[in-house]
Design an enzyme around this catalytic site. Structure first.
Site, PDB file in Angstrom:
ATOM      1  N   ARG A 159      -1.685 -14.367   4.529  1.00  0.00           N
ATOM      2  CA  ARG A 159      -2.175 -13.620   5.961  1.00  0.00           C
ATOM      3  C   ARG A 159      -1.438 -13.723   7.081  1.00  0.00           C
ATOM      4  O   ARG A 159      -1.676 -12.138   7.925  1.00  0.00           O
ATOM      5  CB  ARG A 159      -4.299 -13.866   5.475  1.00  0.00           C
ATOM      6  CG  ARG A 159      -5.030 -13.301   4.206  1.00  0.00           C
ATOM      7  CD  ARG A 159      -5.959 -13.489   4.372  1.00  0.00           C
ATOM      8  NE  ARG A 159      -6.748 -12.716   5.911  1.00  0.00           N
ATOM      9  CZ  ARG A 159      -7.623 -10.959   5.262  1.00  0.00           C
ATOM     10  NH1 ARG A 159      -7.662 -11.336   4.629  1.00  0.00           N
ATOM     11  NH2 ARG A 159      -7.529 -10.342   6.448  1.00  0.00           N
ATOM     12  N   THR A 201      -5.266  -6.877  10.911  1.00  0.00           N
ATOM     13  CA  THR A 201      -5.550  -5.302  10.004  1.00  0.00           C
ATOM     14  C   THR A 201      -5.218  -4.295  11.477  1.00  0.00           C
ATOM     15  O   THR A 201      -4.556  -3.648  10.093  1.00  0.00           O
ATOM     16  CB  THR A 201      -7.234  -5.470  10.311  1.00  0.00           C
ATOM     17  OG1 THR A 201      -7.977  -6.876   9.483  1.00  0.00           O
ATOM     18  CG2 THR A 201      -7.397  -4.389   8.779  1.00  0.00           C
ATOM     19  N   LYS A 237       0.718  -1.456   0.039  1.00  0.00           N
ATOM     20  CA  LYS A 237      -0.144  -0.166   0.184  1.00  0.00           C
ATOM     21  C   LYS A 237       0.882   0.865   0.136  1.00  0.00           C
ATOM     22  O   LYS A 237       1.794   0.958   0.272  1.00  0.00           O
ATOM     23  CB  LYS A 237      -1.099  -0.364   1.300  1.00  0.00           C
ATOM     24  CG  LYS A 237      -1.722  -1.261   1.078  1.00  0.00           C
ATOM     25  CD  LYS A 237      -3.085  -0.956   2.358  1.00  0.00           C
ATOM     26  CE  LYS A 237      -3.793  -1.808   2.373  1.00  0.00           C
ATOM     27  NZ  LYS A 237      -4.896  -2.165   3.384  1.00  0.00           N
ATOM     28  N   ARG A 267       2.471  -6.133   9.504  1.00  0.00           N
ATOM     29  CA  ARG A 267       1.867  -5.137  10.310  1.00  0.00           C
ATOM     30  C   ARG A 267       2.417  -4.355  10.941  1.00  0.00           C
ATOM     31  O   ARG A 267       2.074  -3.453  11.632  1.00  0.00           O
ATOM     32  CB  ARG A 267       0.399  -5.365  10.019  1.00  0.00           C
ATOM     33  CG  ARG A 267      -0.229  -5.283   8.756  1.00  0.00           C
ATOM     34  CD  ARG A 267      -1.605  -5.687   8.227  1.00  0.00           C
ATOM     35  NE  ARG A 267      -2.164  -5.129   7.396  1.00  0.00           N
ATOM     36  CZ  ARG A 267      -3.203  -6.411   7.354  1.00  0.00           C
ATOM     37  NH1 ARG A 267      -4.283  -6.898   7.795  1.00  0.00           N
ATOM     38  NH2 ARG A 267      -3.985  -5.729   5.682  1.00  0.00           N
ATOM     39  N   ASN A 278      -1.841   0.398   6.366  1.00  0.00           N
ATOM     40  CA  ASN A 278      -1.598  -0.745   7.691  1.00  0.00           C
ATOM     41  C   ASN A 278      -0.228  -1.481   6.210  1.00  0.00           C
ATOM     42  O   ASN A 278      -0.444  -3.089   6.406  1.00  0.00           O
ATOM     43  CB  ASN A 278      -2.115  -1.490   7.967  1.00  0.00           C
ATOM     44  CG  ASN A 278      -3.665  -2.232   6.656  1.00  0.00           C
ATOM     45  OD1 ASN A 278      -3.459  -1.208   5.405  1.00  0.00           O
ATOM     46  ND2 ASN A 278      -4.146  -3.113   7.209  1.00  0.00           N
ATOM     47  N   GLU A 335      -9.749 -11.358  -7.060  1.00  0.00           N
ATOM     48  CA  GLU A 335      -8.595  -9.611  -7.388  1.00  0.00           C
ATOM     49  C   GLU A 335      -7.586  -9.999  -8.341  1.00  0.00           C
ATOM     50  O   GLU A 335      -7.197  -8.758  -9.019  1.00  0.00           O
ATOM     51  CB  GLU A 335      -8.307  -9.885  -5.901  1.00  0.00           C
ATOM     52  CG  GLU A 335      -9.299  -9.166  -4.865  1.00  0.00           C
ATOM     53  CD  GLU A 335      -9.133  -8.925  -3.445  1.00  0.00           C
ATOM     54  OE1 GLU A 335      -9.522  -9.152  -2.699  1.00  0.00           O
ATOM     55  OE2 GLU A 335      -7.884  -9.461  -3.414  1.00  0.00           O
ATOM     56  N   HIS A 348      -2.029  -5.088   1.404  1.00  0.00           N
ATOM     57  CA  HIS A 348      -3.242  -6.211   1.447  1.00  0.00           C
ATOM     58  C   HIS A 348      -2.754  -7.903   1.196  1.00  0.00           C
ATOM     59  O   HIS A 348      -2.200  -7.518   0.263  1.00  0.00           O
ATOM     60  CB  HIS A 348      -4.505  -5.633   0.195  1.00  0.00           C
ATOM     61  CG  HIS A 348      -5.974  -6.235  -0.486  1.00  0.00           C
ATOM     62  ND1 HIS A 348      -6.587  -6.651   0.167  1.00  0.00           N
ATOM     63  CD2 HIS A 348      -5.043  -7.015  -1.202  1.00  0.00           C
ATOM     64  CE1 HIS A 348      -7.738  -7.587   0.048  1.00  0.00           C
ATOM     65  NE2 HIS A 348      -7.054  -7.799  -1.337  1.00  0.00           N
ATOM     66  N   TYR A 399     -12.175  -2.349  -3.779  1.00  0.00           N
ATOM     67  CA  TYR A 399     -13.223  -2.297  -2.231  1.00  0.00           C
ATOM     68  C   TYR A 399     -14.907  -1.981  -2.268  1.00  0.00           C
ATOM     69  O   TYR A 399     -15.188  -1.780  -1.526  1.00  0.00           O
ATOM     70  CB  TYR A 399     -12.023  -1.110  -1.184  1.00  0.00           C
ATOM     71  CG  TYR A 399     -10.163  -1.434  -0.757  1.00  0.00           C
ATOM     72  CD1 TYR A 399     -10.512  -2.701   0.144  1.00  0.00           C
ATOM     73  CD2 TYR A 399     -10.068  -0.630  -1.050  1.00  0.00           C
ATOM     74  CE1 TYR A 399      -9.319  -2.764   0.342  1.00  0.00           C
ATOM     75  CE2 TYR A 399      -8.354  -0.671  -0.831  1.00  0.00           C
ATOM     76  CZ  TYR A 399      -7.953  -2.143   0.333  1.00  0.00           C
ATOM     77  OH  TYR A 399      -6.607  -3.336   0.675  1.00  0.00           O
ATOM     78  N   PHE A 407     -15.393   3.591   6.715  1.00  0.00           N
ATOM     79  CA  PHE A 407     -14.386   4.634   6.767  1.00  0.00           C
ATOM     80  C   PHE A 407     -13.355   4.176   5.434  1.00  0.00           C
ATOM     81  O   PHE A 407     -12.900   4.555   4.493  1.00  0.00           O
ATOM     82  CB  PHE A 407     -13.259   3.350   7.987  1.00  0.00           C
ATOM     83  CG  PHE A 407     -13.431   2.253   7.024  1.00  0.00           C
ATOM     84  CD1 PHE A 407     -12.651   0.980   5.808  1.00  0.00           C
ATOM     85  CD2 PHE A 407     -13.984   1.108   7.980  1.00  0.00           C
ATOM     86  CE1 PHE A 407     -12.890   0.171   5.918  1.00  0.00           C
ATOM     87  CE2 PHE A 407     -13.935  -0.237   7.926  1.00  0.00           C
ATOM     88  CZ  PHE A 407     -13.519  -0.409   7.012  1.00  0.00           C
TER      89      PHE A 407
END
Ligand code: ATP
Ligand code: MG
Length: 137
Positions: A85, A91, A9, A102, A112, A126, A115, A49, A57
Protein backbone atom coordinates in the site's frame (compact mmCIF):
# COMPACT_ATOMS: atom_id res chain seq x y z
CA UNK A 1 6.38 -13.96 5.55
CA UNK A 2 3.19 -12.15 4.65
CA UNK A 3 1.28 -12.25 1.37
CA UNK A 4 -1.03 -9.75 -0.29
CA UNK A 5 -3.24 -9.77 -3.38
CA UNK A 6 -2.37 -7.23 -6.06
CA UNK A 7 -4.30 -6.43 -9.23
CA UNK A 8 -2.83 -4.45 -12.11
CA UNK A 9 -5.99 -2.76 -13.37
CA UNK A 10 -7.23 -2.33 -17.00
CA UNK A 11 -5.95 1.25 -17.37
CA UNK A 12 -2.42 -0.03 -16.72
CA UNK A 13 -2.56 -3.21 -18.85
CA UNK A 14 -3.99 -1.09 -21.69
CA UNK A 15 -0.93 1.18 -21.53
CA UNK A 16 1.45 -1.83 -21.39
CA UNK A 17 2.69 -0.93 -17.88
CA UNK A 18 2.74 -4.43 -16.35
CA UNK A 19 6.52 -4.75 -16.40
CA UNK A 20 7.15 -1.25 -15.05
CA UNK A 21 4.72 -1.85 -12.17
CA UNK A 22 6.19 -5.28 -11.41
CA UNK A 23 9.66 -3.70 -11.26
CA UNK A 24 8.39 -1.39 -8.49
CA UNK A 25 7.28 -4.40 -6.43
CA UNK A 26 10.53 -6.28 -6.94
CA UNK A 27 12.71 -3.23 -6.23
CA UNK A 28 10.80 -2.81 -2.94
CA UNK A 29 11.63 -6.38 -1.90
CA UNK A 30 8.27 -7.97 -2.69
CA UNK A 31 8.37 -11.27 -4.58
CA UNK A 32 5.71 -12.12 -7.22
CA UNK A 33 4.86 -15.68 -6.13
CA UNK A 34 1.78 -16.10 -8.36
CA UNK A 35 0.52 -14.17 -11.37
CA UNK A 36 -2.04 -14.47 -14.16
CA UNK A 37 -3.59 -12.19 -16.74
CA UNK A 38 -7.36 -12.57 -16.91
CA UNK A 39 -10.48 -10.90 -18.27
CA UNK A 40 -12.83 -10.62 -15.29
CA UNK A 41 -16.55 -11.22 -15.79
CA UNK A 42 -19.07 -8.74 -14.42
CA UNK A 43 -20.06 -11.28 -11.77
CA UNK A 44 -16.44 -11.81 -10.67
CA UNK A 45 -15.68 -8.08 -10.48
CA UNK A 46 -18.93 -7.41 -8.61
CA UNK A 47 -18.21 -10.14 -6.09
CA UNK A 48 -14.60 -9.01 -5.64
CA UNK A 49 -15.71 -5.41 -4.89
CA UNK A 50 -18.92 -6.43 -3.06
CA UNK A 51 -17.80 -4.48 0.06
CA UNK A 52 -18.35 -1.36 -2.06
CA UNK A 53 -21.79 -2.47 -3.36
CA UNK A 54 -23.59 0.41 -1.62
CA UNK A 55 -21.15 3.10 -2.80
CA UNK A 56 -22.32 5.48 -5.55
CA UNK A 57 -19.39 4.53 -7.79
CA UNK A 58 -19.89 0.75 -7.58
CA UNK A 59 -21.46 0.24 -11.04
CA UNK A 60 -18.81 2.35 -12.76
CA UNK A 61 -16.05 0.61 -10.82
CA UNK A 62 -17.25 -2.83 -11.95
CA UNK A 63 -17.57 -1.63 -15.57
CA UNK A 64 -14.05 -0.23 -15.40
CA UNK A 65 -12.61 -3.45 -13.93
CA UNK A 66 -14.06 -5.46 -16.84
CA UNK A 67 -13.05 -2.92 -19.52
CA UNK A 68 -9.92 -4.92 -20.32
CA UNK A 69 -7.60 -7.60 -18.95
CA UNK A 70 -6.18 -7.37 -15.45
CA UNK A 71 -3.11 -9.05 -13.96
CA UNK A 72 -3.89 -10.69 -10.61
CA UNK A 73 -0.89 -11.56 -8.52
CA UNK A 74 0.27 -12.60 -5.08
CA UNK A 75 3.10 -10.55 -3.59
CA UNK A 76 5.14 -11.98 -0.73
CA UNK A 77 7.51 -10.30 1.70
CA UNK A 78 7.88 -8.90 5.19
CA UNK A 79 4.80 -6.77 5.96
CA UNK A 80 3.64 -7.27 2.38
CA UNK A 81 0.16 -5.76 2.89
CA UNK A 82 1.37 -2.43 4.28
CA UNK A 83 4.48 -2.37 2.11
CA UNK A 84 2.39 -2.76 -1.05
CA UNK A 85 0.00 0.00 0.00
CA UNK A 86 3.00 2.29 0.53
CA UNK A 87 4.31 1.50 -2.94
CA UNK A 88 0.83 2.03 -4.49
CA UNK A 89 0.20 5.40 -2.86
CA UNK A 90 -3.14 7.01 -2.02
CA UNK A 91 -6.34 5.90 -3.80
CA UNK A 92 -6.67 9.30 -5.51
CA UNK A 93 -3.50 9.95 -7.54
CA UNK A 94 -3.87 13.67 -6.76
CA UNK A 95 -3.08 12.78 -3.13
CA UNK A 96 -0.48 10.07 -3.81
CA UNK A 97 3.09 10.67 -2.66
CA UNK A 98 5.68 11.28 -5.40
CA UNK A 99 7.36 8.09 -6.57
CA UNK A 100 4.36 5.87 -5.82
CA UNK A 101 2.72 3.79 -8.56
CA UNK A 102 -0.48 5.82 -8.47
CA UNK A 103 1.33 9.17 -8.51
CA UNK A 104 3.38 8.09 -11.50
CA UNK A 105 0.86 6.04 -13.52
CA UNK A 106 -2.79 6.45 -12.38
CA UNK A 107 -5.21 8.30 -14.64
CA UNK A 108 -7.92 9.09 -12.06
CA UNK A 109 -9.34 8.01 -8.69
CA UNK A 110 -11.14 5.19 -10.51
CA UNK A 111 -8.52 4.27 -13.13
CA UNK A 112 -5.79 4.14 -10.49
CA UNK A 113 -3.68 1.34 -12.00
CA UNK A 114 -3.44 -1.06 -9.03
CA UNK A 115 -5.37 -2.74 -6.25
CA UNK A 116 -3.81 -4.02 -3.04
CA UNK A 117 -5.42 -5.86 -0.13
CA UNK A 118 -6.07 -3.59 2.88
CA UNK A 119 -5.42 -6.15 5.67
CA UNK A 120 -3.80 -9.55 6.12
CA UNK A 121 -7.26 -10.99 6.77
CA UNK A 122 -8.67 -9.61 3.50
CA UNK A 123 -5.50 -10.64 1.67
CA UNK A 124 -6.15 -14.29 2.55
CA UNK A 125 -9.76 -14.02 1.33
CA UNK A 126 -8.78 -12.20 -1.89
CA UNK A 127 -5.90 -14.59 -2.67
CA UNK A 128 -8.18 -17.61 -2.30
CA UNK A 129 -10.65 -15.94 -4.66
CA UNK A 130 -8.14 -16.16 -7.52
CA UNK A 131 -5.54 -18.80 -6.66
CA UNK A 132 -5.34 -22.31 -5.23
CA UNK A 133 -2.50 -23.12 -2.85
CA UNK A 134 -0.46 -25.07 -5.39
CA UNK A 135 -0.44 -22.10 -7.80
CA UNK A 136 1.50 -19.95 -5.31
CA UNK A 137 5.22 -20.69 -5.35
P1 ATP B 1 -8.12 -0.79 -3.99
O1 ATP B 1 -9.14 -1.45 -3.09
O2 ATP B 1 -8.49 -0.85 -5.45
O3 ATP B 1 -6.72 -1.20 -3.69
P2 ATP B 1 -8.18 1.47 -2.27
O4 ATP B 1 -8.20 0.47 -1.16
O5 ATP B 1 -7.10 2.50 -2.28
O6 ATP B 1 -8.13 0.77 -3.67
P3 ATP B 1 -11.04 1.70 -1.92
O7 ATP B 1 -11.64 2.71 -1.02
O8 ATP B 1 -10.98 0.26 -1.48
O9 ATP B 1 -9.58 2.22 -2.32
O10 ATP B 1 -11.80 1.78 -3.31
C1 ATP B 1 -11.70 0.73 -4.24
C2 ATP B 1 -11.56 1.30 -5.62
O11 ATP B 1 -12.75 1.98 -5.96
C3 ATP B 1 -10.46 2.34 -5.80
O12 ATP B 1 -9.19 1.80 -6.03
C4 ATP B 1 -10.95 3.10 -6.99
O13 ATP B 1 -10.63 2.40 -8.21
C5 ATP B 1 -12.45 3.09 -6.80
N1 ATP B 1 -12.90 4.31 -6.13
C6 ATP B 1 -12.72 4.65 -4.83
N2 ATP B 1 -13.26 5.84 -4.55
C7 ATP B 1 -13.82 6.27 -5.71
C8 ATP B 1 -14.53 7.44 -6.10
N3 ATP B 1 -14.81 8.41 -5.23
N4 ATP B 1 -14.92 7.52 -7.40
C9 ATP B 1 -14.67 6.55 -8.29
N5 ATP B 1 -14.00 5.41 -7.98
C10 ATP B 1 -13.58 5.28 -6.72
MG1 MG C 1 -9.54 -1.19 -1.06
Amino acid sequence: TERTLSIIKPDATRRNLTGKINARFEEAGLRIVAQKRVQLTKAQAGQFYSVHAERSFFGELVDFMISGPVVVQVLEGEGAVARNREIMGATNPANAAPGTIRADFAESVEANSVHGSDSAENAAIEISYFFSGCEIV
